[in-house]
Design a protein around this motif. Structure first.
Motif, PDB file in Angstrom:
ATOM      1  N   VAL A  87       0.840  -1.207   0.000  1.00  0.00           N
ATOM      2  CA  VAL A  87       0.000   0.000   0.000  1.00  0.00           C
ATOM      3  C   VAL A  87       0.868   1.247   0.000  1.00  0.00           C
ATOM      4  CG1 VAL A  87      -1.677   1.326   1.341  1.00  0.00           C
ATOM      5  CG2 VAL A  87      -1.957  -1.148   1.069  1.00  0.00           C
ATOM      6  N   ALA A  88       1.973   1.212   0.796  1.00  0.00           N
ATOM      7  CA  ALA A  88       2.882   2.368   0.832  1.00  0.00           C
ATOM      8  C   ALA A  88       3.479   2.638  -0.547  1.00  0.00           C
ATOM      9  CB  ALA A  88       3.985   2.131   1.859  1.00  0.00           C
ATOM     10  N   GLU A  89       3.912   1.581  -1.260  1.00  0.00           N
ATOM     11  CA  GLU A  89       4.463   1.728  -2.607  1.00  0.00           C
ATOM     12  C   GLU A  89       3.406   2.257  -3.567  1.00  0.00           C
ATOM     13  OE1 GLU A  89       7.046   1.567  -5.865  1.00  0.00           O
ATOM     14  OE2 GLU A  89       7.426   1.559  -3.708  1.00  0.00           O
ATOM     15  N   SER A  90       2.212   1.707  -3.440  1.00  0.00           N
ATOM     16  CA  SER A  90       1.129   2.155  -4.325  1.00  0.00           C
ATOM     17  C   SER A  90       0.772   3.618  -4.068  1.00  0.00           C
ATOM     18  CB  SER A  90      -0.102   1.272  -4.119  1.00  0.00           C
ATOM     19  OG  SER A  90      -1.186   1.740  -4.884  1.00  0.00           O
ATOM     20  N   GLY A  91       0.737   4.015  -2.804  1.00  0.00           N
ATOM     21  CA  GLY A  91       0.423   5.419  -2.470  1.00  0.00           C
ATOM     22  C   GLY A  91       1.494   6.374  -2.970  1.00  0.00           C
ATOM     23  N   ARG A 144      -2.111  13.874  -6.070  1.00  0.00           N
ATOM     24  CA  ARG A 144      -3.255  13.942  -5.156  1.00  0.00           C
ATOM     25  C   ARG A 144      -2.777  13.733  -3.717  1.00  0.00           C
ATOM     26  NH1 ARG A 144      -7.578   9.812  -7.300  1.00  0.00           N
ATOM     27  NH2 ARG A 144      -8.631  10.666  -5.457  1.00  0.00           N
ATOM     28  N   GLU A 145      -3.329  14.530  -2.822  1.00  0.00           N
ATOM     29  CA  GLU A 145      -2.961  14.445  -1.412  1.00  0.00           C
ATOM     30  C   GLU A 145      -3.504  13.167  -0.757  1.00  0.00           C
ATOM     31  OE1 GLU A 145      -1.005  16.359   0.295  1.00  0.00           O
ATOM     32  OE2 GLU A 145      -0.614  17.668  -1.420  1.00  0.00           O
ATOM     33  N   GLU A 146      -4.585  12.637  -1.302  1.00  0.00           N
ATOM     34  CA  GLU A 146      -5.145  11.399  -0.738  1.00  0.00           C
ATOM     35  C   GLU A 146      -4.153  10.250  -0.867  1.00  0.00           C
ATOM     36  OE1 GLU A 146      -6.597  13.261  -2.928  1.00  0.00           O
ATOM     37  OE2 GLU A 146      -8.476  14.028  -2.077  1.00  0.00           O
ATOM     38  N   GLU A 147      -3.447  10.227  -1.996  1.00  0.00           N
ATOM     39  CA  GLU A 147      -2.463   9.166  -2.202  1.00  0.00           C
ATOM     40  C   GLU A 147      -1.305   9.323  -1.241  1.00  0.00           C
ATOM     41  OE1 GLU A 147      -2.724   6.565  -4.138  1.00  0.00           O
ATOM     42  OE2 GLU A 147      -4.670   7.182  -4.934  1.00  0.00           O
ATOM     43  N   LEU A 148      -0.897  10.559  -1.003  1.00  0.00           N
ATOM     44  CA  LEU A 148       0.193  10.803  -0.044  1.00  0.00           C
ATOM     45  C   LEU A 148      -0.225  10.399   1.367  1.00  0.00           C
ATOM     46  CD1 LEU A 148       2.982  11.926   0.624  1.00  0.00           C
ATOM     47  CD2 LEU A 148       1.928  14.204   0.837  1.00  0.00           C
ATOM     48  N   SER A 182      11.979  10.092  -2.740  1.00  0.00           N
ATOM     49  CA  SER A 182      11.148  10.213  -3.952  1.00  0.00           C
ATOM     50  C   SER A 182      10.090  11.285  -3.767  1.00  0.00           C
ATOM     51  CB  SER A 182      10.496   8.866  -4.261  1.00  0.00           C
ATOM     52  OG  SER A 182       9.626   8.978  -5.356  1.00  0.00           O
ATOM     53  N   ILE A 183       9.437  11.306  -2.582  1.00  0.00           N
ATOM     54  CA  ILE A 183       8.374  12.291  -2.339  1.00  0.00           C
ATOM     55  C   ILE A 183       8.963  13.705  -2.267  1.00  0.00           C
ATOM     56  CG2 ILE A 183       6.656  13.042  -0.632  1.00  0.00           C
ATOM     57  CD1 ILE A 183       6.187  10.057  -0.025  1.00  0.00           C
ATOM     58  N   THR A 207       0.044   6.616   5.946  1.00  0.00           N
ATOM     59  CA  THR A 207      -0.651   5.675   6.864  1.00  0.00           C
ATOM     60  C   THR A 207      -0.064   4.270   6.746  1.00  0.00           C
ATOM     61  OG1 THR A 207      -2.688   6.953   6.673  1.00  0.00           O
ATOM     62  CG2 THR A 207      -2.879   4.689   7.482  1.00  0.00           C
ATOM     63  N   ALA A 208       0.222   3.821   5.521  1.00  0.00           N
ATOM     64  CA  ALA A 208       0.809   2.495   5.302  1.00  0.00           C
ATOM     65  C   ALA A 208       2.196   2.410   5.915  1.00  0.00           C
ATOM     66  CB  ALA A 208       0.851   2.180   3.810  1.00  0.00           C
ATOM     67  N   VAL A 209       2.988   3.509   5.829  1.00  0.00           N
ATOM     68  CA  VAL A 209       4.328   3.516   6.430  1.00  0.00           C
ATOM     69  C   VAL A 209       4.227   3.361   7.937  1.00  0.00           C
ATOM     70  CG1 VAL A 209       6.350   4.945   6.862  1.00  0.00           C
ATOM     71  CG2 VAL A 209       5.410   4.782   4.548  1.00  0.00           C
ATOM     72  N   GLU A 210       3.266   4.066   8.547  1.00  0.00           N
ATOM     73  CA  GLU A 210       3.077   3.930   9.993  1.00  0.00           C
ATOM     74  C   GLU A 210       2.704   2.482  10.368  1.00  0.00           C
ATOM     75  OE1 GLU A 210       0.165   6.797  10.958  1.00  0.00           O
ATOM     76  OE2 GLU A 210       1.505   8.525  10.716  1.00  0.00           O
ATOM     77  N   GLU A 211       1.844   1.865   9.582  1.00  0.00           N
ATOM     78  CA  GLU A 211       1.481   0.459   9.841  1.00  0.00           C
ATOM     79  C   GLU A 211       2.699  -0.446   9.721  1.00  0.00           C
ATOM     80  OE1 GLU A 211      -1.681  -0.649   7.295  1.00  0.00           O
ATOM     81  OE2 GLU A 211      -3.176   0.663   8.273  1.00  0.00           O
ATOM     82  N   MET A 212       3.554  -0.181   8.765  1.00  0.00           N
ATOM     83  CA  MET A 212       4.778  -0.984   8.632  1.00  0.00           C
ATOM     84  C   MET A 212       5.633  -0.854   9.889  1.00  0.00           C
ATOM     85  SD  MET A 212       5.818  -0.158   4.666  1.00  0.00           S
ATOM     86  CE  MET A 212       7.411  -0.933   4.830  1.00  0.00           C
TER      87      MET A 212
END
Length: 470
Positions: free
Chosen positions: A61-65, A74-78, A126-127, A83-88
């Motif tokens: 999910v983090a890679e996809s976002g 889009r800010e939603e993707e960021l 990258s971001i 959120t996915a990074v925090e879950e990791m």
């Protein structure tokens, strides 16, 4: 307190049951602990596998976002990426807390964390690059970052696969061990129940056997009591009969003897034969009563044994004189002795019953004019009495039965007798702890040898009566 056999068996069986229950409980407790440990291990393994799956999903999910944010802005993707990074991060922290992981798995987990940190750094680079510069050169740098991220992802996937395979293998081993423990516990419990059932059945059988034995013992006691009562009744009956018969017999015998003394000088001797018949019949009747009473007392355990000092040679000579004078004997009675006797400690009444019956049989079953020999031998241990005749003898096949009451041989037809004499001899010898030997051949005569052990009067303990033998 003395325990009965069934009480001992029941106590031992209860102890065995308690011991079996204790062993089964101990084994079951140990097995339960192992099952709990296996269950905890299985649960931890499932948690590890679940966390790894969640971690991989969060990484995807983090890679996809990240890619969605770079391509669309889009800010939603960021936000989804963050959120996915925090879950990791959370999933990595949870993996560090599992003590079930062994050394190899811990090393793999450390490599996983390092690679994850490297990839997160690439994500941030990258971001930041996208937010700062969107030129063509920046896009080429983005492609390089993406290529490096893909390489790290492949390494992470390889590590995750190795960790999952190892955890799956441990899960299978734990499940196998749990099944074995369950089977082992089930086997132990079944064996314990079976043994308890066997022991319980054994207790029931022992109790039943004890009850049966007690019943048989009670029945035996009852039978013995009845036989003892019957024996006592028979003894009282024969004692009464003996008393009632002996009195008139004594009167008949004395009266006939007085008549004989009065008439023997007044009438012809041939006319006195009826008086002699009366006397002989009275003596025969008296002996029959005496023999019956002796056998009855012996069977009831009431036959008295009263040894006293006795001159054996004088006793034998008096016995022969009595036979010679009172039985109108027409035989050649001989007496011999071998060894030194002096006075011995024996029961005169029992000895008289033995010798008189043996001599009477020898005279009765021998032709007139033949020789009947009474011989005694003495040694320090015993006295041997021997009575030998030249009579009809005893058939070989009948020797085993001659001491039974009322038994008479097949070759005694025409000779009066009751069949009690040798039975009385056997009982009187037995009560003195002696023995009898018989040597006989048909038509050649019979020899009886009676062995009676000497009694040491000084060896008899004081206070112990010798007047009766039970």
């Amino acid at each position: 307190m003395k325990w009965l056999l069934e009480e001992k068996a029941i106590a031992c069986s209860l102890a065995a049951i308690l011991l079996l229950l204790g062993l089964v409980n101990l084994v079951s407790s140990k097995n339960t602990t192992e099952l709990v440990e296996n269950a905890n291990q299985v649960q931890s393994t499932y948690n590890v596998l679940g966390t790894l799956t969640d971690f991989y999903a969060a990484m995807s999910v983090a890679e996809s976002g990240r890619r969605g944010y770079i391509f669309s802005g889009r800010e939603e993707e960021l936000s989804r990426h963050q959120t996915a990074v925090e879950e990791m991060e959370v999933e990595l922290s949870e993996l560090q807390q599992y003590a079930v992981l062994n050394g190899v798995q811990q090393q793999r987990l450390q490599q996983l964390e390092q690679l994850t940190r490297q990839r997160m750094v690439l994500f941030e680079q990258s971001i930041e690059l996208y937010q700062r510069d969107r030129s063509l050169e920046a896009m080429q740098t983005q492609h390089a970052i993406t290529d490096r991220s893909v390489q790290i992802r492949e390494q992470i996937q390889s590590l995750l696969t190795e960790i999952k395979n190892t955890e799956n293998q441990q899960l299978q081993d734990s499940l196998k061990q749990a099944r074995q423990n369950i089977q082992y516990r089930s086997t132990i419990e079944r064996a314990g129940i079976l043994l308890i059932v066997v022991v319980a059945c054994g207790v029931v059988w022992v109790f039943y056997w004890g009850q049966r034995r007690r019943q048989q013992f009670q029945e035996l006691e009852k039978t013995l009591a009845q036989e003892q009562e019957l024996s006592n009744l028979k003894l009282r009956l024969f004692s009464m009969i003996s008393h009632e018969f002996r009195t008139p017999l004594s009167v008949i015998l004395v009266s006939s003897q007085l008549l004989t003394e009065i008439l023997e000088f007044k009438i012809e001797p041939s006319q006195l034969k009826n008086l002699y018949r009366i006397q002989n019949s009275a003596k025969l009747m008296n002996r029959l009563i005496t023999d019956l009473l002796t056998l009855t007392r012996a069977e009831a355990g009431k036959l008295e044994h009263q040894p006293e000092w006795l001159d054996i040679e004088e006793f034998c000579l008096n016995l022969l004189d009595d036979f010679q004078s009172s039985h109108a004997v027409q035989h050649d009675l001989q007496f011999t002795s071998q060894g030194e006797f002096g006075r011995v400690y024996l029961d005169e009444k029992l000895l008289y019953s033995i010798m008189s019956n043996l001599l009477l049989n020898a005279i009765k079953y021998s032709p007139s004019g033949t020789q009947v020999t009474l011989k005694i031998e003495g040694d320090p241990e015993q006295i041997i009495f021997e009575v030998e005749d030249q009579g009809i003898g005893i058939p070989e096949e009948e020797k085993a039965n001659i001491f039974n009451p009322f038994y008479r041989g097949q070759n005694v037809e025409g000779i009066s007798g009751s069949g009690l004499g040798l039975a009385v001899v056997s009982k009187c010898v037995e009560i003195q702890k002696g023995r009898i030997e018989v040597n006989s051949h048909v038509g050649e005569g019979t020899r009886f040898r009676v062995y009676i052990p000497r009694i040491d009067k000084d060896a008899i303990p004081l206070g112990i009566p010798t007047g009766s033998v039970d």
